[in-house]
Design a protein around this motif. Structure first.
Motif, short mmCIF file in Angstrom:
data_model
loop_
_atom_site.label_atom_id
_atom_site.label_comp_id
_atom_site.label_asym_id
_atom_site.label_seq_id
_atom_site.Cartn_x
_atom_site.Cartn_y
_atom_site.Cartn_z
N TYR A 208 -0.61 -22.96 -51.94
CA TYR A 208 -0.04 -22.45 -50.69
C TYR A 208 -0.86 -22.96 -49.51
O TYR A 208 -2.06 -23.18 -49.63
CB TYR A 208 0.01 -20.91 -50.71
N PRO A 209 -0.21 -23.15 -48.38
CA PRO A 209 -0.94 -23.66 -47.20
C PRO A 209 -1.78 -22.57 -46.55
O PRO A 209 -1.39 -21.42 -46.50
CB PRO A 209 0.19 -24.11 -46.27
N THR A 210 -2.96 -22.98 -46.10
CA THR A 210 -3.81 -22.11 -45.28
C THR A 210 -4.04 -22.84 -43.96
O THR A 210 -3.40 -23.86 -43.70
CB THR A 210 -5.14 -21.79 -45.98
N GLU A 211 -4.95 -22.35 -43.15
CA GLU A 211 -5.18 -22.96 -41.84
C GLU A 211 -5.60 -24.42 -41.94
O GLU A 211 -5.20 -25.25 -41.14
CB GLU A 211 -6.26 -22.20 -41.06
N ALA A 212 -6.45 -24.75 -42.93
CA ALA A 212 -7.02 -26.09 -42.98
C ALA A 212 -6.72 -26.86 -44.26
O ALA A 212 -6.66 -28.08 -44.23
CB ALA A 212 -8.53 -26.00 -42.80
N VAL A 213 -6.55 -26.16 -45.35
CA VAL A 213 -6.35 -26.80 -46.65
C VAL A 213 -5.30 -26.03 -47.44
O VAL A 213 -4.84 -24.98 -47.00
CB VAL A 213 -7.67 -26.84 -47.47
N PHE A 214 -4.95 -26.54 -48.60
CA PHE A 214 -4.10 -25.78 -49.49
C PHE A 214 -4.98 -24.90 -50.38
O PHE A 214 -6.03 -25.34 -50.83
CB PHE A 214 -3.25 -26.70 -50.37
N MET B 115 3.98 -13.51 -42.15
CA MET B 115 4.45 -14.58 -42.99
C MET B 115 4.83 -15.77 -42.13
O MET B 115 5.30 -15.63 -41.02
CB MET B 115 5.66 -14.11 -43.81
N ASN B 116 4.63 -16.95 -42.67
CA ASN B 116 4.97 -18.19 -41.98
C ASN B 116 6.49 -18.31 -41.90
O ASN B 116 7.17 -18.50 -42.89
CB ASN B 116 4.37 -19.38 -42.74
N LYS B 117 7.02 -18.21 -40.69
CA LYS B 117 8.48 -18.26 -40.49
C LYS B 117 9.03 -19.67 -40.69
O LYS B 117 10.22 -19.86 -40.79
CB LYS B 117 8.83 -17.77 -39.08
N ASN B 118 8.15 -20.68 -40.73
CA ASN B 118 8.59 -22.06 -40.91
C ASN B 118 8.73 -22.45 -42.37
O ASN B 118 9.22 -23.52 -42.67
CB ASN B 118 7.61 -23.02 -40.23
N LEU B 119 8.28 -21.60 -43.28
CA LEU B 119 8.36 -21.89 -44.70
C LEU B 119 9.78 -21.60 -45.18
O LEU B 119 10.28 -20.49 -44.99
CB LEU B 119 7.35 -21.03 -45.45
N PRO B 120 10.42 -22.57 -45.81
CA PRO B 120 11.80 -22.35 -46.27
C PRO B 120 11.87 -21.20 -47.28
O PRO B 120 11.00 -21.07 -48.14
CB PRO B 120 12.18 -23.68 -46.93
N SER B 121 12.90 -20.38 -47.17
CA SER B 121 13.01 -19.21 -48.04
C SER B 121 13.10 -19.61 -49.51
O SER B 121 12.62 -18.88 -50.37
CB SER B 121 14.21 -18.36 -47.64
N GLU B 122 13.67 -20.77 -49.81
CA GLU B 122 13.75 -21.19 -51.22
C GLU B 122 12.35 -21.50 -51.76
O GLU B 122 12.07 -21.26 -52.94
CB GLU B 122 14.70 -22.35 -51.44
N ALA B 123 11.45 -21.98 -50.94
CA ALA B 123 10.07 -22.23 -51.37
C ALA B 123 9.37 -20.91 -51.66
O ALA B 123 8.63 -20.79 -52.65
CB ALA B 123 9.31 -23.02 -50.32
N VAL B 124 9.59 -19.93 -50.83
CA VAL B 124 9.01 -18.60 -51.05
C VAL B 124 9.56 -18.02 -52.35
O VAL B 124 8.81 -17.48 -53.17
CB VAL B 124 9.30 -17.66 -49.86
N GLN B 125 10.86 -18.15 -52.56
CA GLN B 125 11.47 -17.63 -53.79
C GLN B 125 10.90 -18.31 -55.03
O GLN B 125 10.64 -17.65 -56.03
CB GLN B 125 12.99 -17.81 -53.72
#
Length: 106
Positions: free
Chosen positions: A25-31, A1-11
């Protein structure tokens, strides 16, 4: 999991998925856009949003082969195909699998 993604966004994403909504959701190159693949309502929303015919299917992203098994017909894979999948997983590779007959038509 992306550790930089805020937990409230995940929730918020989890709540949206539980409510049969479509998420970005973000991927390597695009959403990417996605939904709960077990919710026919959510899948139909995603197809409408993408203006994609149901017959063309959708991409599933999975952390493991086991996550895919309810959605694919593993019995149609040869030993060589299976070995190729496992030799390259995880990795930046897209595989096309036959769909499970347990899924709704489409």
């Amino acid at each position: 999991m992306n550790k930089n993604l805020p937990s409230e966004a995940v929730q918020r994403a989890v709540v949206a998925l539980n409510n049969k909504e479509v998420i970005a959701y973000p991927t390597e190159a695009v959403f990417g856009v996605g939904c709960d693949p077990d919710s026919e309502e959510a899948v139909m929303r995603l197809l409408a949003l993408k203006q994609r015919p149901v017959e063309k299917g959708l991409i599933l992203i999975a952390a493991s082969f086991e996550q895919l098994q309810p959605y694919i017909d593993d019995s149609q894979l040869t030993d060589e195909q299976r070995a190729t999948v496992f030799a390259r997983w995880p990795g930046p590779v897209t595989f096309v699998f036959p769909r499970s007959q347990r899924l709704p038509p489409g």
